[in-house]
Write an enzyme that holds these catalytic residues in place. Structure first.
Site, PDB file in Angstrom:
ATOM      1  N   ASP A   1       1.698   6.476  13.639  1.00 24.67           N
ATOM      2  CA  ASP A   1       0.504   7.217  13.206  1.00 24.67           C
ATOM      3  C   ASP A   1       0.461   8.653  13.735  1.00 24.67           C
ATOM      4  OD1 ASP A   1      -0.371   5.018  11.829  1.00 24.67           O
ATOM      5  OD2 ASP A   1      -1.587   4.257  13.465  1.00 24.67           O
TER       6      ASP A   1
ATOM      7  N   ASP B   1       0.847  -1.196   0.000  1.00 27.38           N
ATOM      8  CA  ASP B   1       0.000   0.000   0.000  1.00 27.38           C
ATOM      9  C   ASP B   1       0.882   1.245   0.000  1.00 27.38           C
ATOM     10  OD1 ASP B   1       0.917   0.286   2.549  1.00 27.38           O
ATOM     11  OD2 ASP B   1      -0.983  -0.132   3.523  1.00 27.38           O
TER      12      ASP B   1
HETATM   13  N1  EPU Z   1       5.442  -6.720   9.523  1.00 30.02           N
HETATM   14  C1  EPU Z   1       6.074  -7.745   8.889  1.00 30.02           C
HETATM   15  N2  EPU Z   1       5.405  -8.920   8.752  1.00 30.02           N
HETATM   16  C2  EPU Z   1       4.142  -9.103   9.204  1.00 30.02           C
HETATM   17  C3  EPU Z   1       3.489  -8.029   9.858  1.00 30.02           C
HETATM   18  C4  EPU Z   1       4.181  -6.839  10.006  1.00 30.02           C
HETATM   19  O1  EPU Z   1       7.222  -7.624   8.455  1.00 30.02           O
HETATM   20  O2  EPU Z   1       3.591 -10.210   9.052  1.00 30.02           O
HETATM   21  C5  EPU Z   1       6.155  -5.421   9.683  1.00 30.02           C
HETATM   22  C6  EPU Z   1       5.470  -4.324   8.877  1.00 30.02           C
HETATM   23  O3  EPU Z   1       5.847  -4.359   7.528  1.00 30.02           O
HETATM   24  C7  EPU Z   1       5.924  -3.080   9.580  1.00 30.02           C
HETATM   25  C8  EPU Z   1       5.993  -3.542  11.039  1.00 30.02           C
HETATM   26  O4  EPU Z   1       6.027  -4.964  11.013  1.00 30.02           O
HETATM   27  O5  EPU Z   1       7.223  -2.740   9.157  1.00 30.02           O
HETATM   28  C9  EPU Z   1       4.861  -3.069  11.912  1.00 30.02           C
HETATM   29  O6  EPU Z   1       3.637  -3.420  11.360  1.00 30.02           O
HETATM   30  P1  EPU Z   1       2.383  -3.888  12.228  1.00 30.02           P
HETATM   31  O7  EPU Z   1       2.046  -5.281  11.801  1.00 30.02           O
HETATM   32  O8  EPU Z   1       2.587  -3.645  13.670  1.00 30.02           O
HETATM   33  O9  EPU Z   1       1.283  -2.902  11.673  1.00 30.02           O
HETATM   34  P2  EPU Z   1      -0.190  -3.306  11.385  1.00 30.02           P
HETATM   35  O10 EPU Z   1      -0.635  -4.207  12.465  1.00 30.02           O
HETATM   36  O11 EPU Z   1      -0.348  -3.751   9.983  1.00 30.02           O
HETATM   37  C10 EPU Z   1      -1.335  -1.438  12.806  1.00 30.02           C
HETATM   38  C11 EPU Z   1      -2.308  -0.332  12.571  1.00 30.02           C
HETATM   39  C12 EPU Z   1      -1.623   0.789  11.806  1.00 30.02           C
HETATM   40  C13 EPU Z   1      -0.420   1.258  12.605  1.00 30.02           C
HETATM   41  C14 EPU Z   1       0.517   0.081  12.889  1.00 30.02           C
HETATM   42  C15 EPU Z   1       1.681   0.412  13.768  1.00 30.02           C
HETATM   43  C16 EPU Z   1      -4.410  -1.484  12.431  1.00 30.02           C
HETATM   44  C17 EPU Z   1      -5.564  -1.843  11.601  1.00 30.02           C
HETATM   45  N3  EPU Z   1      -3.429  -0.817  11.817  1.00 30.02           N
HETATM   46  O12 EPU Z   1      -0.941  -1.916  11.524  1.00 30.02           O
HETATM   47  O13 EPU Z   1      -2.572   1.858  11.718  1.00 30.02           O
HETATM   48  O14 EPU Z   1       0.265   2.237  11.870  1.00 30.02           O
HETATM   49  O15 EPU Z   1      -0.221  -0.988  13.546  1.00 30.02           O
HETATM   50  O16 EPU Z   1       1.260   0.823  15.019  1.00 30.02           O
HETATM   51  O17 EPU Z   1      -4.383  -1.760  13.621  1.00 30.02           O
HETATM   52  C18 EPU Z   1      -3.740   3.649  10.686  1.00 30.02           C
HETATM   53  O18 EPU Z   1      -4.536   3.613  11.620  1.00 30.02           O
HETATM   54  O19 EPU Z   1      -3.775   4.568   9.810  1.00 30.02           O
HETATM   55  C19 EPU Z   1      -2.700   2.620  10.576  1.00 30.02           C
HETATM   56  C20 EPU Z   1      -1.958   2.472   9.485  1.00 30.02           C
END
Ligand code: EPU
Length: 422
Positions: free
Chosen positions: A304, A116
């Site tokens: 965020d 994205d």
């Molecule tokens: N990552 C991996 N592999 C995975 C999952 C994550 O490499 O399987 C990496 C990601 O690429 C990134 C890092 O881990 O570099 C952190 O990502 P995370 O998985 O924690 O983010 P997320 O769970 O996809 C949530 C929020 C985001 C927020 C992030 C960080 C939700 C729906 N989304 O995303 O919120 O920025 O945590 O706190 O909970 C927003 O609200 O606008 C938003 C983007």
């Protein structure tokens, strides 16, 4: 094709109430798939992402009704465990139905989210962790399909404390056979909120909100009621707006202890913060100092918060450095801020921000939710008129940002632009 027209606004005054946290609400909704019956969720924000999650749940067979300020989600016994491309493509957070579906149905077919505007966003941590619980995955035609007769508890160490991966595993493990330990779990307040909802449904969970979560699987959960925690990112947006414009506002239904890092940074920038029970008051003269900031998983500085904060630093005295440690590609809005006269140079995952005396209104496009909010805030302190397009991204995460800012005295309106086919 709506757009926001933003003009220099002067000091903000009054109070604003924040909605329930988007990043908790979406997971609470997915968790309703874990048992048959009707659960009731209060303080679920009326935003586009919640509408998309409602469609995802409806595609799976649940009924979602918004009435009397609450969302009632009725999950039948039989589910269609498929999250289709059309919906996951609109909102990658739909991927959190994977854990509950595997736990409840033993089968889930979910469209792969893809990259994205933040760059590549892998799901390897989700799949690895659910695999440790016994799920077997195949991936073809753009879908990931998981199967498990019954998940079995395991000790899982996450490579990185991914927020949604922790949510997915937590929702899977509550119905797994035996005990699960998640090491290096995400510690976000929204993970704790999800755990509290699951506990109210009958799950046995210890340690949520810390990096070690222990879950004792149960055979069955029951529907319940829950109030979603406030949105700390929305609260941050109004605090930063006031820091930039000057003035004094009270942000109601904000939890200061969940926002420590941001509040410390705002104080270092020269604003006054008062922590109240269930609210935060901010006072600012609109003259800000530069600071350095680096994003980290909670309790570190949230990624965020960063786009609105970078907008604020672009008019601060001196040079600031903002480092992005979560999403390598989360810098696209900086080009738009530059078009408004900001002096920002990016090098790898660092942004060097030289404060300028004033920004200059321009037409800009919101590339994602928080970046869109940053451009709105920049418009409040820019000379002339700023037109923000791409507001559908802002609508995904903010309920009535125009109305709320207007109530605080900001000069912002929403316009509908009709486009005609040729
Ligand atoms: N990552 C991996 N592999 C995975 C999952 C994550 O490499 O399987 C990496 C990601 O690429 C990134 C890092 O881990 O570099 C952190 O990502 P995370 O998985 O924690 O983010 P997320 O769970 O996809 C949530 C929020 C985001 C927020 C992030 C960080 C939700 C729906 N989304 O995303 O919120 O920025 O945590 O706190 O909970 C927003 O609200 O606008 C938003 C983007």
């Amino acid at each position: 094709m709506d757009r926001f027209v933003v003009r220099p606004s002067g000091a903000l005054r009054g109070s604003v109430r924040v909605e329930g946290a988007k990043n908790s609400a979406l997971k609470l909704m997915a968790a309703c798939l874990l048992c048959e019956g009707t659960s009731r969720l209060r303080e679920i924000p009326d935003i586009a992402d919640v509408a998309i999650m409602s469609e995802v749940l409806e595609a799976i067979g649940a009924e979602v009704v918004r009435a009397d300020g609450q969302l009632s989600i009725t999950t039948p016994m039989a589910l269609t465990p498929i999250a289709p491309y059309e919906l996951v493509e609109k909102m990658r957070a739909s991927f959190v139905v994977l854990g509950p579906l595997l736990a409840r149905v033993g089968h889930a077919k979910v469209s792969l989210p893809g990259g994205d505007d933040f760059g590549s966003r892998p799901i390897d941590i989700h799949l690895h962790a659910l695999g440790e619980l016994g799920a077997k995955f195949t991936s073809e035609h753009g879908y990931v399909e998981g199967r498990a007769d019954r998940l079995v508890g395991a000790r899982i160490a996450l490579d990185f404390p991914s927020h949604t991966a922790t949510d997915n595993v937590l929702m899977a493990a509550v119905l797994a056979k035996g005990s699960t330990v998640i090491e290096n779990a995400a510690r976000e307040p929204e993970v704790l909120d999800l755990a509290n909802f699951l506990i109210a449904m009958g799950a046995q969970i210890d340690g949520a909100g810390t990096s070690r979560i222990e879950i004792q699987g149960v055979d069955e959960l029951h529907p319940t009621e829950h109030t979603c925690i406030p949105d700390r990112i929305e609260a941050a947006t109004y605090l930063i707006a006031t820091a930039m414009c000057g003035g004094a506002i009270k942000v109601e239904r904000a939890i200061a202890t969940d926002m420590d890092m941001l509040l410390e940074k705002l104080i270092a920038m020269g604003v006054e913060i008062e922590r109240l029970p269930g609210a935060i008051r901010i006072g600012s003269e609109g003259r800000l100092h530069s600071i350095d900031v680096a994003t980290l998983p909670y309790p570190g500085f949230a990624t965020d918060y960063k786009p609105p904060l970078v907008a604020a630093l672009s008019i601060a005295d001196g040079v600031s450095i903002a480092s992005e440690n979560l999403f390598a590609g989360r810098f696209r809005y900086i080009d738009e801020l530059r078009r408004m006269g900001a002096d920002i140079r990016t090098e790898g995952h660092h942004a060097v921000i030289r404060g300028v005396p004033a920004l200059s209104g321009a037409q800009v496009r919101a590339p994602d939710i928080r970046a869109g909010a940053a451009l709105v805030l920049a418009g409040l302190v820019a000379d002339g008129e700023t037109i923000v397009t791409g507001v559908e991204h802002i609508d995904r995460g903010y309920f009535d940002i125009v109305g709320k800012l207007s109530n605080l005295g900001a000069d912002i309106t929403r316009e509908f632009v009709e486009t005609r086919g040729q």
